[in-house]
Motif scaffolding. Structure first.
Motif, mmCIF file in Angstrom:
data_model
loop_
_atom_site.group_PDB
_atom_site.id
_atom_site.type_symbol
_atom_site.label_atom_id
_atom_site.label_comp_id
_atom_site.label_asym_id
_atom_site.label_seq_id
_atom_site.Cartn_x
_atom_site.Cartn_y
_atom_site.Cartn_z
ATOM 1 N N ALA A 18 67.329 85.945 61.212
ATOM 2 C CA ALA A 18 66.222 85.306 61.938
ATOM 3 C C ALA A 18 65.232 84.612 61.012
ATOM 4 C CB ALA A 18 65.490 86.359 62.770
ATOM 5 N N THR A 19 65.319 84.886 59.720
ATOM 6 C CA THR A 19 64.323 84.372 58.774
ATOM 7 C C THR A 19 64.298 82.854 58.718
ATOM 8 O OG1 THR A 19 64.327 86.345 57.384
ATOM 9 C CG2 THR A 19 63.694 84.274 56.335
ATOM 10 N N LYS A 20 65.460 82.194 58.671
ATOM 11 C CA LYS A 20 65.505 80.744 58.500
ATOM 12 C C LYS A 20 64.749 80.017 59.600
ATOM 13 C CE LYS A 20 68.679 76.891 57.709
ATOM 14 N NZ LYS A 20 70.113 76.478 57.578
ATOM 15 N N GLY A 21 64.953 80.443 60.838
ATOM 16 C CA GLY A 21 64.258 79.798 61.951
ATOM 17 C C GLY A 21 62.750 80.017 61.901
ATOM 18 N N ILE A 22 62.328 81.189 61.407
ATOM 19 C CA ILE A 22 60.899 81.501 61.362
ATOM 20 C C ILE A 22 60.193 80.716 60.263
ATOM 21 C CG2 ILE A 22 59.240 83.337 60.837
ATOM 22 C CD1 ILE A 22 61.131 85.279 62.279
ATOM 23 N N VAL A 65 50.416 89.516 58.454
ATOM 24 C CA VAL A 65 51.748 89.026 58.083
ATOM 25 C C VAL A 65 52.788 89.530 59.076
ATOM 26 C CG1 VAL A 65 53.555 89.132 56.320
ATOM 27 C CG2 VAL A 65 51.164 88.829 55.642
ATOM 28 N N VAL A 66 52.706 90.789 59.446
ATOM 29 C CA VAL A 66 53.669 91.364 60.382
ATOM 30 C C VAL A 66 53.558 90.698 61.746
ATOM 31 C CG1 VAL A 66 54.403 93.480 61.548
ATOM 32 C CG2 VAL A 66 53.708 93.557 59.149
ATOM 33 N N ILE A 67 52.344 90.447 62.217
ATOM 34 C CA ILE A 67 52.150 89.788 63.518
ATOM 35 C C ILE A 67 52.700 88.365 63.480
ATOM 36 C CG2 ILE A 67 50.410 88.922 65.139
ATOM 37 C CD1 ILE A 67 48.732 91.395 64.438
ATOM 38 N N ALA A 68 52.504 87.656 62.366
ATOM 39 C CA ALA A 68 53.068 86.315 62.227
ATOM 40 C C ALA A 68 54.590 86.374 62.319
ATOM 41 C CB ALA A 68 52.633 85.694 60.901
ATOM 42 N N ARG A 69 55.186 87.377 61.722
ATOM 43 C CA ARG A 69 56.636 87.535 61.794
ATOM 44 C C ARG A 69 57.070 87.847 63.225
ATOM 45 N NH1 ARG A 69 61.570 86.963 58.692
ATOM 46 N NH2 ARG A 69 63.094 87.946 60.084
ATOM 47 N N ILE A 70 56.344 88.713 63.911
ATOM 48 C CA ILE A 70 56.676 89.065 65.292
ATOM 49 C C ILE A 70 56.662 87.840 66.181
ATOM 50 C CG2 ILE A 70 55.835 90.313 67.324
ATOM 51 C CD1 ILE A 70 54.836 92.502 65.376
ATOM 52 N N LEU A 71 55.696 86.956 65.969
ATOM 53 C CA LEU A 71 55.534 85.768 66.820
ATOM 54 C C LEU A 71 56.290 84.554 66.288
ATOM 55 C CD1 LEU A 71 51.701 86.108 67.570
ATOM 56 C CD2 LEU A 71 53.612 86.591 69.126
ATOM 57 N N GLY A 72 56.952 84.703 65.133
ATOM 58 C CA GLY A 72 57.709 83.585 64.570
ATOM 59 C C GLY A 72 56.832 82.424 64.160
ATOM 60 N N ALA A 73 55.658 82.719 63.607
ATOM 61 C CA ALA A 73 54.683 81.681 63.285
ATOM 62 C C ALA A 73 54.411 81.623 61.794
ATOM 63 C CB ALA A 73 53.378 81.947 64.034
ATOM 64 N N SER A 93 56.163 94.489 71.256
ATOM 65 C CA SER A 93 56.429 93.980 72.609
ATOM 66 C C SER A 93 55.134 93.601 73.316
ATOM 67 C CB SER A 93 57.206 95.022 73.428
ATOM 68 O OG SER A 93 56.475 96.236 73.519
ATOM 69 N N TRP A 94 54.048 94.375 73.091
ATOM 70 C CA TRP A 94 52.762 94.029 73.701
ATOM 71 C C TRP A 94 52.255 92.697 73.145
ATOM 72 C CZ3 TRP A 94 47.875 92.587 72.602
ATOM 73 C CH2 TRP A 94 46.892 92.739 73.589
ATOM 74 N N ILE A 95 52.386 92.493 71.855
ATOM 75 C CA ILE A 95 51.924 91.254 71.236
ATOM 76 C C ILE A 95 52.688 90.056 71.789
ATOM 77 C CG2 ILE A 95 51.884 89.967 69.051
ATOM 78 C CD1 ILE A 95 51.264 92.634 67.671
ATOM 79 N N ARG A 96 53.998 90.181 71.907
ATOM 80 C CA ARG A 96 54.798 89.064 72.443
ATOM 81 C C ARG A 96 54.424 88.766 73.883
ATOM 82 N NH1 ARG A 96 59.069 92.112 69.939
ATOM 83 N NH2 ARG A 96 59.652 91.214 67.912
ATOM 84 N N SER A 97 54.312 89.813 74.708
ATOM 85 C CA SER A 97 54.015 89.590 76.133
ATOM 86 C C SER A 97 52.608 89.051 76.337
ATOM 87 C CB SER A 97 54.195 90.896 76.915
ATOM 88 O OG SER A 97 53.271 91.883 76.467
ATOM 89 N N ARG A 98 51.681 89.399 75.456
ATOM 90 C CA ARG A 98 50.280 88.992 75.621
ATOM 91 C C ARG A 98 50.015 87.581 75.107
ATOM 92 N NH1 ARG A 98 46.070 87.425 76.685
ATOM 93 N NH2 ARG A 98 44.032 88.470 76.735
ATOM 94 N N TYR A 99 50.653 87.193 73.991
ATOM 95 C CA TYR A 99 50.280 85.942 73.332
ATOM 96 C C TYR A 99 51.366 84.874 73.265
ATOM 97 C CZ TYR A 99 46.342 88.741 71.617
ATOM 98 O OH TYR A 99 45.233 89.528 71.535
#
Length: 567
Positions: free
Chosen positions: A168-172, A199-207, A270-276
């Motif tokens: 998943a890293t390349k796409g992120i 940094v972890v939240i950026a990875r979770i959101l692919g940003a 999962s909460w971060i993805r569903s919320r933002y």
């Protein structure tokens, strides 16, 4: 400031020409003067002759008199003076008879000196000093069990990410659509924790992560930016295969109205993805504030490894800070092992914890009045009295408590101690019980040469970073109270091979402290027994729920089997 009884006997000064000083690095000169490990045959002969031959002493006195007549007065002394906690820049210049400008520039008018004669005298003094003090300073260090390190059970860093994570890293990292902006607050180690989570939240959101914005500290007024404290290029390169880090929003997103948020405590991926994620995908910019403890401590293994990678590899301090921290650590280590103490004895700590410093009724009244005027500062459990808080282990240890604990744990009297932290309430006098028992007590102000701390003046985060480096490099570390720095160092020292870390067992040891009828030998034995499993041994994060992996890096970030380590 208290001084050891023998200081007057041990303090000596040597007049030397500046040309020679400039030709010798401070580190090599220090090692020359402190305690050479081995002496040549000629040096030993010199040392022996110096004790037996009146003729030799006459020659030595003649040479000193010759230099004195030439009025060369530069006093050479190593940074680790035998007068701990006292050598500020102004005191150094006053004690040694030179102005700050003269000390800083090193411009002293000395000419036509004989290098060979000078070096002979330096070697003589070094051997004399080594012969007199080597057994005293080194022997006890070698014999003391206090410096023995815990068994690390073979654990080592192990950050092998899963195939799915790598895939998943390349796409992120190639994403040019989404950008996460974070505003972090608090002191240095609070900021570190929030940057790790960012940094972890950026990875979770692919940003992509915009370099974190450091909010001006309301207590210390520190306006330092990310690049002032941390090595930005190192941060960016270490995380190149995890998250793309950019210095600012691209021009395509400058006019975008960001989605703003402040997550509640301990949210899951999962909460971060569903919320933002839905709004984020639409707007392209997300602004998050107040990340302190917002992300759950129980994350999937890959994200736990990422947290360790950020905390222990990516967040390296900026080069000027790292260099000064290394220099001070080297000065502490110049005569053997050293202990680092993080003393939480500042006024705001006593106020926030609801505890009393125990210095005098006047200082207790100062703390009580501050707490009455600003009740919001009390961090919790306002229904408990001071005595109840102390017995529950919720109060910082004062200097007397620290002294008794160290003595009971076998710290030798000649132990070299570095104390980290802000100025204690009551000033240096609050440290007198500690200094009287352990006279070799130093802070960064004591160890820094004139002018070395000036670039960091009034920048609390930079000063705290120097403390962090020296503490991390110590042979033994002990905090007087919990907190972000103590937690960060616990994880860092574990990750570095489980270097000794003493966790004061305050709740169980205080009854012994309050019982004056217990004989000293029994008291020491009981305190050692209480701390036999609190010396930094490997401890699983999974043994308790919601432990932070950057404090307990086993098992997600360390392994002791045949698995290959990423670092």
């Amino acid at each position: 400031m208290a001084k050891s009884k023998n200081n007057a006997k041990k303090l000596s000064y040597i007049s030397v020409p500046s040309q020679i000083i400039n030709s010798i690095s401070s580190s090599s000169l220090q090692s020359l003067l402190d305690s050479p490990k081995k002496a040549s045959r000629n040096s030993r002969f010199f040392s022996f002759t110096s004790r037996r031959s009146p003729r030799f002493w006459f020659l030595t006195l003649f040479l000193f008199g010759f230099f004195g007549m030439l009025k060369f007065g530069f006093n050479l002394d190593i940074p680790l003076s035998p007068f701990p906690c006292a050598s500020t820049q102004s005191q150094l210049s006053t004690s040694y008879g030179y102005s700050k400008s003269e000390l800083g520039d090193g411009k002293l008018a000395h000419k036509d000196q004989k290098d060979e004669v000078f070096m002979a005298i330096v070697q003589l003094m070094a051997q004399e000093k080594s012969g007199e003090n080597k057994e005293e300073h080194d022997g006890e260090h070698d014999k003391s069990e206090f410096w023995k390190q815990p068994d690390g059970l073979g654990y080592r860093p192990c950050l092998a990410f899963s195939r799915d994570y790598v895939k998943a890293t390349k796409g992120i990292v190639n994403n040019r659509r989404k950008y996460l902006i974070v505003v972090v607050s608090g002191g240095l180690n609070q900021q570190r924790n929030q940057i790790v989570d960012a940094v972890v939240i950026a990875r979770i959101l692919g940003a992509a992560l915009v370099v974190p914005i450091l909010q001006v500290n309301v207590i210390w007024g520190d306006e330092s930016e990310f690049g002032d404290i941390f090595d930005l290029e190192h941060f960016r390169s270490v995380l190149a295969n995890d998250v793309r880090v950019v210095s600012a929003l691209p021009s395509t997103h400058l006019m975008t109205r960001p989605v703003e948020g402040s997550p509640p405590l301990h949210v899951t991926p999962s909460w971060i993805r569903s919320r933002y994620l839905k709004k984020f995908n639409r707007e392209g910019v997300l602004l998050l504030r107040g990340l302190d403890s917002r992300l759950s401590k129980d994350l999937p293994p890959d994200l736990q490894k990422l947290r360790c990678k950020v905390a222990f590899h990516a967040l390296r301090f900026a080069k000027p800070i790292q260099e000064l921290g290394n220099k001070i650590a080297d000065r502490m280590r110049s005569k053997g092992p050293y202990l680092a103490l993080h003393l939480r004895m500042e006024k705001d700590v006593w106020v926030r914890t609801g505890c009393l410093p125990g210095l005098s009724p006047e200082y207790d009244e100062i703390v009580n009045n501050e707490r009455i005027q600003r009740p919001e500062l009390l961090t919790g459990r306002s229904n408990m009295t001071y005595h109840e808080r102390k017995l529950a282990g919720l109060c910082p240890l004062n200097a007397m408590d620290v002294t008794r604990l160290l003595k009971a744990l076998g710290a030798p009297k000649n132990a070299r101690i570095y104390w980290a932290g802000g100025q204690p309430l009551g000033g240096k006098e609050a440290l007198l019980p500690l200094i009287q028992e352990f006279p070799h007590l130093y802070s960064k102000e004591d160890l820094a040469l004139p002018g070395e701390l000036e670039p960091f003046a009034k920048k609390a985060s930079l000063m705290a970073a120097v403390d962090y480096i020296v503490s991390e490099k110590s042979d033994v570390f002990m905090p007087s109270h919990g907190g972000n720095m103590g937690h960060a160092l616990q994880g860092h020292r574990a990750y570095a091979g489980h270097k000794k870390y003493i966790t004061p067992n305050k709740r169980q040891m205080l009854p012994y402290f309050l019982n004056s009828s217990v004989p000293e030998a029994e008291f020491n034995r009981n305190i050692k027994d209480l701390h036999c499993d609190s010396l930094g041994q490997p401890e699983l994060r999974t043994s308790r729920a919601a432990r932070d992996v950057t404090k307990y890096p086993i098992p997600e970030c360390m392994c002791n089997d045949s698995h290959d380590s990423s670092y």
